[in-house]
Write an enzyme that holds these catalytic residues in place. Structure first.
Site, PDB file in Angstrom:
ATOM      1  N   ASP A  85      31.888 -14.599 -37.911  1.00  0.00           N
ATOM      2  CA  ASP A  85      31.432 -15.965 -38.162  1.00  0.00           C
ATOM      3  C   ASP A  85      32.339 -17.006 -37.521  1.00  0.00           C
ATOM      4  O   ASP A  85      32.045 -18.192 -37.564  1.00  0.00           O
ATOM      5  CB  ASP A  85      31.312 -16.211 -39.668  1.00  0.00           C
ATOM      6  CG  ASP A  85      29.994 -16.870 -40.038  1.00  0.00           C
ATOM      7  OD1 ASP A  85      29.011 -16.659 -39.313  1.00  0.00           O
ATOM      8  OD2 ASP A  85      29.953 -17.606 -41.033  1.00  0.00           O
ATOM      9  N   LYS A 226      29.397 -17.227 -46.241  1.00  0.00           N
ATOM     10  CA  LYS A 226      29.249 -15.774 -46.145  1.00  0.00           C
ATOM     11  C   LYS A 226      27.804 -15.333 -46.351  1.00  0.00           C
ATOM     12  O   LYS A 226      27.311 -14.435 -45.660  1.00  0.00           O
ATOM     13  CB  LYS A 226      30.147 -15.108 -47.190  1.00  0.00           C
ATOM     14  CG  LYS A 226      30.052 -13.587 -47.244  1.00  0.00           C
ATOM     15  CD  LYS A 226      30.981 -13.044 -48.321  1.00  0.00           C
ATOM     16  CE  LYS A 226      30.867 -11.528 -48.445  1.00  0.00           C
ATOM     17  NZ  LYS A 226      31.777 -10.987 -49.488  1.00  0.00           N
ATOM     18  N   ASP A 250      34.098  -6.363 -46.700  1.00  0.00           N
ATOM     19  CA  ASP A 250      34.860  -7.474 -46.143  1.00  0.00           C
ATOM     20  C   ASP A 250      35.664  -7.008 -44.937  1.00  0.00           C
ATOM     21  O   ASP A 250      35.949  -5.817 -44.781  1.00  0.00           O
ATOM     22  CB  ASP A 250      35.797  -8.058 -47.201  1.00  0.00           C
ATOM     23  CG  ASP A 250      35.044  -8.856 -48.265  1.00  0.00           C
ATOM     24  OD1 ASP A 250      33.871  -9.203 -48.012  1.00  0.00           O
ATOM     25  OD2 ASP A 250      35.623  -9.124 -49.335  1.00  0.00           O
ATOM     26  N   ASP A 390      27.473 -13.582 -54.316  1.00  0.00           N
ATOM     27  CA  ASP A 390      27.266 -12.163 -54.593  1.00  0.00           C
ATOM     28  C   ASP A 390      26.731 -11.933 -56.009  1.00  0.00           C
ATOM     29  O   ASP A 390      25.828 -11.119 -56.225  1.00  0.00           O
ATOM     30  CB  ASP A 390      28.570 -11.378 -54.380  1.00  0.00           C
ATOM     31  CG  ASP A 390      29.789 -12.086 -54.966  1.00  0.00           C
ATOM     32  OD1 ASP A 390      29.620 -13.116 -55.636  1.00  0.00           O
ATOM     33  OD2 ASP A 390      30.910 -11.600 -54.748  1.00  0.00           O
TER      34      ASP A 390
END
Length: 630
Positions: A85, A226, A250, A390
């Protein structure tokens, strides 16, 4: 084996010792009720003591409610895609180097059953073998890895990829159009095409597809952090490989067990219960935990008790990493009983289509405008609008009828890096509790979104974490008001309570129902940050508002305890029986804060608290000390 004799691929069993724990829980609940009764029955007369008393009642009501909430879980105890990213050509270069090294590394791992399969982790803990044949290959592969590592480090140190390297792969030309990390087009490169018959390792076996993706970013479009990156990855992967199972990890984590994928498939492919499983969550583990885990990075209660306890009601929440998803569960699909997964379904590709054409077609799926007017971030993919996307994503999957599995194998499946300073750890916790509280106050609250869709204990289990932040208020009240009341001879507890609860706790310890967990080990050393972390010496160093609060609270308890002891000595111990529990409570907090006192006044290394912070916290504590309460 016949149908009747067929064994399931996995089995869930309830933990042992449930009866003993339930008896222990009932005794705790009785104690909580007695405390509430005492508070209501013996309210002091008008004055500061009355308000302090009522404040303690409010704090204890909250603690009791939160304890009841926690019992909901304690009562029942692949193709590879890298999302960059940051859009860095250095990351792309490192992945390109890794793709070349993999042609030698993968056959080596298969031949000698290497674990872990992260070369960095493997060579950090492996010794040179004695067997001559193995030794030669081991030395060769280690040399190849070190050479690759040196090339990558040289490029990183230089800060750019030189023209000679850029000429080796067409992908580097993409960075000619990149303005900065927040303003660039979609960069998508298929480094290894698993369907190309020529994409084999040096042993002749087909290699997995390897894809680099950096989604499009523009200043005028919110990129949703994210969650946005993962949603772009989900769409792109559906076009290129469309594997039915998706693993998210991750960037600082590596696979520690090569059998993890096989173990996970046992859950998804079980003929009896596999079709209802939306995701399999592994515990988050770290490779750099110190012996006593003095920053509490292991989250033992969460990983050993609470996430396992959620299995009894529909499964654990998604914790952001180390999780295998059924692709259908992330696409917004509801679980329908009797549905069967087609494990052979793959992305359909025209045989005449080149890799370049496939890349161009898939880039659209990672553009800023693709999600406009769609359900992505709402009913599809990971949820937007929350710091802990999440958790809301896992709740949405559960609310659509899917279940999840919490699997804690003997050998850790994935290992990452834990914070190595106190400030890093506290900031991480701040982000978590802020995000969880935001969930509780929004329509994503489990009591709202999960109402009628998941069981009440499951809703309560989610709220254990959603209400983390609110624990700070009654805790702060207890930590400040209790020692001040002790200083000013305002009793808050009955004379016999310390002996009563002490007797109960001792009996429970002797029976083996509970264990004493309070242990303090203080070590002093003068060295750099990493060495202090290895030696479990807390790192302060920075002037932070968080440290100011911690230091001030520590000083208030120290000064008040000292003042109260002075009063008792001067009064020859008259009336001390009314303050036994308050003395024990304040003394315990002083012991817990020993590392802070050392950081304030005793340590001379760079990790100590700055003098300005020591002055401020001490001044605030003295101000609270001299403040009248009558």
């Amino acid at each position: 084996m016949g149908e009747e004799g067929r064994l399931p691929l996995f089995e869930t069993k309830e933990a042992k010792g449930r009866t003993a724990y339930r008896m222990f829980s009932i005794s705790i609940f009785v104690g909580i009720c007695l405390i509430w009764m005492y508070r209501v029955t013996y309210v002091p007369g008008v004055g500061i003591g009355r308000w302090a008393w009522l404040g303690m009642l409010a704090a204890e009501l909250w603690f009791g409610f939160y304890w009841i909430l926690t019992q909901s879980v304690r009562w029942r105890p692949l193709a590879i895609y890298l999302s960059d990213d940051g859009g860095s050509d250095l990351t792309f270069y490192a992945l390109l180097e890794a793709s070349h090294f993999a042609k030698d590394w993968i056959p080596f791992c298969k031949k000698f059953k290497v674990d872990p399969r992260s070369p960095s982790a493997y060579f950090a803990q492996a010794f040179e073998p004695l067997d001559s044949h193995y030794k030669d290959e081991w030395s060769t592969i280690k040399k190849l890895y070190q050479e690759m590592e040196d090339r990558i480090q040289s490029v990183v140190k230089l800060g750019q990829v030189n023209e000679e390297i850029q000429a080796e792969h067409k992908g580097f030309s993409e960075w000619n159009l990149v303005l900065n990390s927040r303003n660039h087009q979609t960069i998508l490169q298929i480094l290894i095409d698993g369907r190309d018959p020529n994409a084999v390792d040096n042993a002749g076996f087909v290699m997995p597809t390897l894809v680099y993706l950096s989604r499009e970013k523009r200043p005028q479009h919110h990129h949703n952090f994210k969650a946005g990156a993962l949603n772009a990855l989900i769409r792109v992967s559906s076009e290129i490989s469309n594997g039915p199972i998706i693993l998210t990890v991750d960037c600082d984590m590596y696979s520690n067990d090569a059998q993890t994928v096989r173990d996970t498939l046992c859950f998804f492919m079980d003929e009896d219960k596999g079709e209802e499983i939306g995701f399999v969550q592994y515990p988050q583990r770290f490779m750099n935990i110190t012996k006593n885990d003095f920053y509490s990075n292991s989250f033992r209660v969460i990983t050993k008790v609470e996430l396992s306890g959620m299995d009894g009601y529909g499964g654990p929440m998604y914790i952001g990493t180390g999780c295998f998803f059924r692709r259908e569960s992330l696409s917004g699909t509801k679980y329908i009983k009797g549905h069967k997964t087609d494990w052979n379904k793959r992305a359909q590709r025209d045989g005449s289509e080149t890799v370049d054409e496939l890349e161009d077609r898939a880039k659209v799926l990672a553009s800023c405008s693709y999600e406009l007017g769609t359900q992505w971030g709402k009913e599809m993919g990971l949820k937007y609008g929350c710091l802990v996307e999440d958790v809301t994503t896992g709740l949405a999957i559960h609310s659509r009828g899917w279940k999840s599995i919490y699997f804690e194998p003997t050998r850790e499946a994935f290992l990452g890096l834990a914070p190595t300073t106190l400030l890093q750890s506290l900031v991480q916790h701040k982000r978590w509790v802020e995000g969880h509280l935001h969930i509780f106050l929004s329509r994503h609250c489990s009591f709202i979104q999960g109402h009628g869709k998941i069981k009440l204990p499951h809703q309560m289990a989610y709220c254990i974490y959603n209400l983390w932040a609110l624990n700070a208020l009654p805790t702060l009240y207890y930590v400040v008001i209790s020692p001040l009341c002790l200083l000013h001879a305002i009793p808050l507890f009955p004379e016999t309570s310390a002996y009563l609860f002490g007797t109960i706790d001792c009996a429970l310890n002797l029976l083996g129902i509970t264990k004493s967990a309070f242990t303090i080990t203080v070590k002093i050393a003068d060295d750099e940050l990493s060495k202090r972390y290895d030696q479990e010496i807390m790192e302060f160093r920075t002037t932070s508002p968080i440290f100011t609060v911690l230091a001030t609270l520590a000083m208030i308890n120290l000064l008040c305890l000292g003042g109260a002891i002075k009063r008792v000595v001067m009064d020859d111990g008259v009336g001390v029986e009314s303050f036994v529990l308050q003395f024990a409570q304040s003394g315990l907090w002083v012991l817990i804060n020993l590392p802070i006192y050392e950081g304030l006044f005793l340590r001379k290394d760079k990790g100590r608290m700055p003098p300005s912070l020591a002055f401020t916290s001490t001044a605030l504590a003295v101000l609270a000390y001299v403040m009248p309460m009558h």
